[in-house]
Design an enzyme around this catalytic site. Structure first.
Site, PDB file in Angstrom:
ATOM      1  N   TYR A 159      46.901  38.022  23.763  1.00  0.00           N
ATOM      2  CA  TYR A 159      46.282  37.324  24.901  1.00  0.00           C
ATOM      3  C   TYR A 159      45.113  38.152  25.468  1.00  0.00           C
ATOM      4  CZ  TYR A 159      50.692  34.645  24.907  1.00  0.00           C
ATOM      5  OH  TYR A 159      51.788  33.886  24.559  1.00  0.00           O
TER       6      TYR A 159
ATOM      7  N   HIS B 264      55.932  38.358  18.039  1.00  0.00           N
ATOM      8  CA  HIS B 264      55.284  37.118  18.479  1.00  0.00           C
ATOM      9  C   HIS B 264      55.552  35.946  17.521  1.00  0.00           C
ATOM     10  CE1 HIS B 264      51.615  35.822  21.085  1.00  0.00           C
ATOM     11  NE2 HIS B 264      52.379  34.796  20.836  1.00  0.00           N
TER      12      HIS B 264
HETATM   13  N1  LIG Z   1      55.265  32.795  22.083  1.00  0.00           N
HETATM   14  C1  LIG Z   1      54.305  31.961  21.803  1.00  0.00           C
HETATM   15  O1  LIG Z   1      53.949  31.758  20.638  1.00  0.00           O
HETATM   16  C2  LIG Z   1      53.611  31.235  22.905  1.00  0.00           C
HETATM   17  C3  LIG Z   1      52.778  30.143  22.612  1.00  0.00           C
HETATM   18  C4  LIG Z   1      52.155  29.469  23.685  1.00  0.00           C
HETATM   19  C5  LIG Z   1      52.389  29.895  24.991  1.00  0.00           C
HETATM   20  N2  LIG Z   1      53.196  30.996  25.236  1.00  0.00           N
HETATM   21  C6  LIG Z   1      53.459  31.468  26.627  1.00  0.00           C
HETATM   22  O2  LIG Z   1      53.970  30.368  27.373  1.00  0.00           O
HETATM   23  C7  LIG Z   1      53.178  30.196  28.556  1.00  0.00           C
HETATM   24  C8  LIG Z   1      53.176  28.742  28.984  1.00  0.00           C
HETATM   25  O3  LIG Z   1      52.719  27.894  27.950  1.00  0.00           O
HETATM   26  P1  LIG Z   1      51.318  27.099  28.016  1.00  0.00           P
HETATM   27  O4  LIG Z   1      50.394  27.825  28.888  1.00  0.00           O
HETATM   28  O5  LIG Z   1      50.942  26.813  26.619  1.00  0.00           O
HETATM   29  O6  LIG Z   1      51.728  25.685  28.632  1.00  0.00           O
HETATM   30  P2  LIG Z   1      52.360  25.144  30.005  1.00  0.00           P
HETATM   31  O7  LIG Z   1      52.836  26.256  30.849  1.00  0.00           O
HETATM   32  O8  LIG Z   1      53.308  24.078  29.594  1.00  0.00           O
HETATM   33  O9  LIG Z   1      51.117  24.409  30.674  1.00  0.00           O
HETATM   34  C9  LIG Z   1      50.067  25.116  31.251  1.00  0.00           C
HETATM   35  C10 LIG Z   1      48.997  24.118  31.682  1.00  0.00           C
HETATM   36  O10 LIG Z   1      49.532  23.218  32.654  1.00  0.00           O
HETATM   37  C11 LIG Z   1      48.805  23.335  33.886  1.00  0.00           C
HETATM   38  N3  LIG Z   1      49.831  23.305  34.949  1.00  0.00           N
HETATM   39  C12 LIG Z   1      50.615  24.310  35.389  1.00  0.00           C
HETATM   40  N4  LIG Z   1      51.469  23.884  36.337  1.00  0.00           N
HETATM   41  C13 LIG Z   1      51.232  22.561  36.508  1.00  0.00           C
HETATM   42  C14 LIG Z   1      51.780  21.566  37.337  1.00  0.00           C
HETATM   43  N5  LIG Z   1      52.781  21.853  38.179  1.00  0.00           N
HETATM   44  N6  LIG Z   1      51.287  20.305  37.251  1.00  0.00           N
HETATM   45  C15 LIG Z   1      50.272  20.016  36.410  1.00  0.00           C
HETATM   46  N7  LIG Z   1      49.696  20.913  35.584  1.00  0.00           N
HETATM   47  C16 LIG Z   1      50.181  22.185  35.625  1.00  0.00           C
HETATM   48  C17 LIG Z   1      48.053  24.645  33.820  1.00  0.00           C
HETATM   49  O11 LIG Z   1      46.826  24.580  34.511  1.00  0.00           O
HETATM   50  P3  LIG Z   1      46.502  25.480  35.843  1.00  0.00           P
HETATM   51  O12 LIG Z   1      46.473  26.907  35.420  1.00  0.00           O
HETATM   52  O13 LIG Z   1      45.162  24.978  36.261  1.00  0.00           O
HETATM   53  O14 LIG Z   1      47.588  25.183  36.837  1.00  0.00           O
HETATM   54  C18 LIG Z   1      47.801  24.779  32.314  1.00  0.00           C
HETATM   55  O15 LIG Z   1      46.660  24.027  31.947  1.00  0.00           O
HETATM   56  C19 LIG Z   1      51.799  30.727  28.132  1.00  0.00           C
HETATM   57  O16 LIG Z   1      50.991  30.994  29.259  1.00  0.00           O
HETATM   58  C20 LIG Z   1      52.205  31.955  27.363  1.00  0.00           C
HETATM   59  O17 LIG Z   1      52.526  33.005  28.247  1.00  0.00           O
HETATM   60  C21 LIG Z   1      53.805  31.634  24.212  1.00  0.00           C
END
Ligand SMILES: NC(=O)c1ccc[n+]([C@@H]2O[C@H](COP(=O)([O-])OP(=O)(O)OC[C@H]3O[C@@H](n4cnc5c(N)ncnc54)[C@H](OP(=O)(O)O)[C@@H]3O)[C@@H](O)[C@H]2O)c1
Length: 276
Positions: free
Chosen positions: A51, A109
C-alpha cells in the site's frame, strides 16, 4: 468514543471486532485517517508493504497519543519477498517504516501457489514471533488447502485469514473451515468496495427497518458472522458511522436476505492471482 468488543485469537492475543482499512491512501492521507480513527475509538489498523503508506500509518499512530499496547497494527508481506531470508528482511523494512518496536499482526498478503514459497515465509514469521517482534502471525487470501499445508509442514496454524468477504461473496465454506480450526476470519472489501451493494433494495430495506445506514447493516452482518470487517474510509463521518454497529442487531431473516444473491468476486482469485 465508541468502545469496540474484542475476540481472542488462537494465540491468546486480543483482537478488535472491527478495524480500519487504509488502501488506497497515500502516506499523508493515511496519517490523517489513522489519527482521526484512533480518536474515534478504532483500535485495529490494516496496512501492507504494497500500500506504500506504512510510514503514514506509523505517523498516525504516534500522533494519536493512544497507548501503543491498545492498538493492533497489521501489515503484510508482498509477493516479491516470499522466501525465508527475504521475509526476515522485508519485515524489518516494514517495522522501520512503521516506526514501531513490534508489529501486532503480520500477514502473508497472497499465497502465490505457483511461486511455491509461502511455507518458507511462514517459518520466518514463526521465528519473528518467537523473538517478540510480531505478536500474531496470519495469512491473507489463503484457501483451506493452503492453510492445511502450513499446519502440516510447520505445525503452526495462522491466527487470522484476511479474505475477500461481503454479502456478494459470503464465503460460507471457508468461514466454516476457519471456525473448525480456530482461525479468525477478517473481511476485506467488507462494504463491497463502495459498490452498488449499498444501494441494493434488500440492504436498503433492512436499513430502513432498523433506522441505520446501509453501510452499518452490512458491517453488522460481518460482526454477527464473527468475521472482523476492516472498512476503509478517509471521511471522519463515515469512519464514525462504520464504527457504530454494536448497538443494534439483525434478525435471522435480515441476516439471510442480505446474502441471498448471485456471488460476485471483486478482487483476485487466490488460486491464480499474482501480485508482487
Ligand atoms: N488482503 C487483501 O488482499 C486486501 C485486498 C483489498 C483490500 N484490503 C484491505 O481491506 C480494506 C477495505 O477494503 P476496500 O477498501 O477494498 O473496500 P471497502 O472498505 O469495502 O470500501 C471502501 C470504499 O467505500 C467507501 N465507504 C466507506 N464507508 C462507507 C459508507 N459507510 N458508506 C458508503 N461508502 C463508504 C470508501 O470511500 P471513503 O473513503 O470516501 O469513505 C471507499 O471508497 C482496504 O482498505 C485494505 O486495508 C485487503
Amino acid at each position: 468514543m465508541i468502545s469496540i468488543p474484542e475476540h481472542t485469537l488462537n494465540d491468546g492475543t486480543r483482537f478488535p471486532a472491527l478495524g480500519l482499512g487504509t488502501w488506497p491512501m497515500d502516506d499523508t492521507e493515511a496519517e490523517e485517517a489513522v489519527a482521526g480513527a484512533l480518536a474515534l475509538g478504532y483500535r485495529l489498523l490494516d496496512t501492507a508493504t504494497n500500500y506504500r503508506n506504512e510510514s503514514g500509518v506509523g505517523r498516525g499512530v504516534a500522533r494519536s497519543g493512544v497507548a501503543r499496547e491498545e492498538i493492533v497494527v497489521t501489515t503484510k508481506l508482498p509477493g516479491r519477498h516470499h522466501g525465508y531470508e527475504e521475509t526476515l528482511a522485508s519485515f524489518e523494512e516494514s517495522r522501520r517504516r512503521l516506526g514501531l518496536e513490534y508489529v501486532d499482526l503480520y500477514l502473508i498478503h497472497w499465497p502465490l501457489p505457483r511461486v511455491g514459497r509461502f511455507v518458507d515465509s511462514w517459518r520466518a514469521m514463526i521465528k519473528l514471533r518467537e523473538e517478540g517482534l510480531i505478536r500474531s502471525i496470519g495469512v491473507s487470501n489463503f484457501t483451506a488447502e493452503h492453510i492445511e499445508r502450513l499446519e502440516r509442514e510447520t505445525g503452526v496454524l495462522p491466527s487470522v485469514n484476511q479474505i475477500e468477504l461481503h454479502p456478494l461473496l459470503p464465503q460460507a465454506e471457508l468461514r466454516a473451515f476457519h471456525e473448525a480450526r480456530g482461525v479468525r476470519t477478517e473481511s476485506w472489501s467488507p462494504l463491497g468496495r463502495g459498490s452498488a451493494l449499498l444501494d441494493d433494495p434488500a440492504v436498503v430495506s433492512v436499513s430502513e427497518a432498523l433506522g441505520v445506514t446501509p453501510g452499518q447493516v452490512v458491517l453488522r452482518w460481518h460482526v454477527q458472522l464473527g468475521a472482523v470487517p476492516i472498512p476503509k474510509s478517509s471521511s471522519p463521518e463515515r469512519q464514525r458511522a462504520n464504527l457504530d454497529v454494536f448497538g443494534f442487531e439483525l434478525g435471522p431473516a435480515q441476516m439471510a436476505v442480505i446474502a441471498e444473491r448471485a456471488q460476485q468476486r471483486l478482487g483476485g482469485d487466490p488460486e491464480v492471482h499474482e501480485e508482487f
